[in-house]
Design a protein around this motif. Structure first.
Motif, PDB file in Angstrom:
ATOM      1  N   TYR A   2      11.105  40.135 -44.168  1.00 47.57           N
ATOM      2  CA  TYR A   2      12.098  41.209 -44.171  1.00 47.57           C
ATOM      3  C   TYR A   2      12.078  41.967 -45.503  1.00 47.57           C
ATOM      4  O   TYR A   2      12.122  43.208 -45.531  1.00 47.57           O
ATOM      5  CB  TYR A   2      13.487  40.631 -43.912  1.00 47.57           C
ATOM      6  CG  TYR A   2      14.595  41.660 -43.947  1.00 47.57           C
ATOM      7  CD1 TYR A   2      14.620  42.700 -43.015  1.00 47.57           C
ATOM      8  CD2 TYR A   2      15.590  41.619 -44.914  1.00 47.57           C
ATOM      9  CE1 TYR A   2      15.620  43.657 -43.046  1.00 47.57           C
ATOM     10  CE2 TYR A   2      16.593  42.572 -44.947  1.00 47.57           C
ATOM     11  CZ  TYR A   2      16.605  43.589 -44.011  1.00 47.57           C
ATOM     12  OH  TYR A   2      17.594  44.540 -44.049  1.00 47.57           O
ATOM     13  N   VAL A   6      11.238  45.964 -46.008  1.00 43.77           N
ATOM     14  CA  VAL A   6      12.157  46.913 -46.647  1.00 43.77           C
ATOM     15  C   VAL A   6      11.526  47.534 -47.898  1.00 43.77           C
ATOM     16  O   VAL A   6      11.524  48.761 -48.071  1.00 43.77           O
ATOM     17  CB  VAL A   6      13.489  46.219 -46.999  1.00 43.77           C
ATOM     18  CG1 VAL A   6      14.385  47.156 -47.822  1.00 43.77           C
ATOM     19  CG2 VAL A   6      14.215  45.793 -45.734  1.00 43.77           C
ATOM     20  N   CYS A  39      15.346  50.350 -40.447  1.00 40.52           N
ATOM     21  CA  CYS A  39      16.520  50.208 -39.580  1.00 40.52           C
ATOM     22  C   CYS A  39      16.253  49.243 -38.423  1.00 40.52           C
ATOM     23  O   CYS A  39      17.141  48.469 -38.031  1.00 40.52           O
ATOM     24  CB  CYS A  39      16.938  51.568 -39.037  1.00 40.52           C
ATOM     25  SG  CYS A  39      17.565  52.702 -40.293  1.00 40.52           S
ATOM     26  N   SER A  41      14.183  46.636 -38.408  1.00 40.61           N
ATOM     27  CA  SER A  41      14.209  45.276 -38.951  1.00 40.61           C
ATOM     28  C   SER A  41      15.629  44.857 -39.325  1.00 40.61           C
ATOM     29  O   SER A  41      16.025  43.704 -39.114  1.00 40.61           O
ATOM     30  CB  SER A  41      13.296  45.177 -40.172  1.00 40.61           C
ATOM     31  OG  SER A  41      11.958  45.427 -39.817  1.00 40.61           O
ATOM     32  N   THR A  42      16.414  45.786 -39.882  1.00 38.31           N
ATOM     33  CA  THR A  42      17.778  45.482 -40.303  1.00 38.31           C
ATOM     34  C   THR A  42      18.692  45.234 -39.103  1.00 38.31           C
ATOM     35  O   THR A  42      19.719  44.565 -39.233  1.00 38.31           O
ATOM     36  CB  THR A  42      18.330  46.634 -41.171  1.00 38.31           C
ATOM     37  OG1 THR A  42      17.436  46.861 -42.272  1.00 38.31           O
ATOM     38  CG2 THR A  42      19.704  46.312 -41.728  1.00 38.31           C
ATOM     39  N   SER A  43      18.324  45.749 -37.953  1.00 39.19           N
ATOM     40  CA  SER A  43      19.132  45.546 -36.749  1.00 39.19           C
ATOM     41  C   SER A  43      19.138  44.092 -36.294  1.00 39.19           C
ATOM     42  O   SER A  43      20.094  43.646 -35.641  1.00 39.19           O
ATOM     43  CB  SER A  43      18.626  46.431 -35.608  1.00 39.19           C
ATOM     44  OG  SER A  43      18.709  47.795 -35.939  1.00 39.19           O
ATOM     45  N   PRO A  46      18.618  40.315 -40.503  1.00 43.48           N
ATOM     46  CA  PRO A  46      19.704  39.755 -41.318  1.00 43.48           C
ATOM     47  C   PRO A  46      20.627  38.810 -40.539  1.00 43.48           C
ATOM     48  O   PRO A  46      21.028  37.765 -41.063  1.00 43.48           O
ATOM     49  CB  PRO A  46      20.468  41.009 -41.784  1.00 43.48           C
ATOM     50  CG  PRO A  46      19.435  42.076 -41.811  1.00 43.48           C
ATOM     51  CD  PRO A  46      18.558  41.785 -40.623  1.00 43.48           C
TER      52      PRO A  46
END
Length: 279
Positions: A2, A6, A39, A41-43, A46
């Motif tokens: 991740y 990013v 976005c 990956s962040t969806s 985390p």
């Protein structure tokens, strides 16, 4: 993975913003693609990492719907951006004299806004259709995030309308975007074959190499997930397949564009040079 996703995509965006030579339509779409990858990956990641840290596999109903909406929106947006990038390459190679006129700033921004509109409407429609479904008290999704098809399978009522909507939107949005990319590159190939110089052919087509790799990775993993979910009932294999299209393309895209593009190498070199100078 991740952090690499990013940081890699942020470096691409920073390099494009800081180098005036990269303020062109192709890199404008690339910066939007990098933001979309962050976005996507962040969806999902985390929340997965939080669950691993807390030794918990739970997610709230609202959190699940939010995750489903955001993931769908950004996946469709990436699909549209890849099509816009293919059209940009078509205009640059087949109509080079008209390129500054056709691919002006207003038109490029308009393409991104239209892509945002369609992706937002599509994900909102799917989310609202899921919202109307009744679910059992103890609901388990065999995946590490709320994937649309898995959520629908877990409903306690008939989901025919939801499944029809999935296939319909996949054909309309995914199919038309893929057709647009294939059609653009077929015209590009035909145009390149008419060029007399092999050197000019190579130079023209080399600008498309990175985009073709990203397109192959995006659609290849998406088709892999579809085939995997069709031929196997294993929840573990389905989860691994979902990981492939929601994580792998996003982490590899920055490397593909930075390693195969001389302009990006120079821009990134300038950034790292500034960082070394500040130290």
């Amino acid at each position: 993975m991740y952090l690499v996703t990013v940081l890699g995509n942020l470096l691409i965006i920073l390099a494009i913003r800081s180098d005036t030579h990269l303020h062109t339509p192709m890199y404008f779409f690339l910066s939007n693609l990098s933001f979309t990858d962050i976005c996507i990956s962040t969806s999902t990641i985390p929340k997965m990492l939080l669950n691993i840290q807390a030794q918990s596999q739970s997610i709230s109903y609202t959190g699940c719907l939010s995750q489903l909406f955001s993931l769908l929106a950004f996946l469709v947006l990436e699909n549209c951006l890849l099509t816009a990038m293919a059209y940009d390459r078509y205009v640059a190679i087949c109509h080079p004299l008209m390129y500054p006129i056709i691919m002006n700033s207003f038109f490029c921004v308009l393409l991104v806004l239209v892509s945002l509109f369609f992706s937002g409407v599509n994900s909102l429609l799917h989310t609202l259709m899921v919202l109307r479904l009744p679910f059992c008290t103890h609901l388990e999704i065999p995946d590490f995030f709320c994937e649309l098809s898995q959520v629908i399978k877990s409903a306690c009522s008939d989901t025919l309308i939801n499944n029809i909507l999935i296939y319909f939107s996949s054909v309309i949005l995914g199919g038309s975007a893929l057709f647009g990319i294939i059609f653009s590159y077929s015209l590009i190939v035909c145009s390149l074959l008419r060029l007399p110089s092999s050197g000019r052919k190579y130079k023209a087509f080399s600008t498309c190499g990175s985009h073709l790799l990203v397109v192959s990775l995006f659609y290849g993993t998406a088709f892999g997930v579809y085939i995997s979910s069709s031929v196997t009932e294993s929840s573990r294999k389905t989860a691994v397949a979902s990981l492939m299209y929601s994580v792998v393309p996003q982490i590899l895209n920055p490397f593909i564009y930075s390693l195969r593009n001389e302009d990006m190498k120079m821009a990134l070199g300038k950034i790292f040079g500034r960082i070394s100078f500040l130290r």
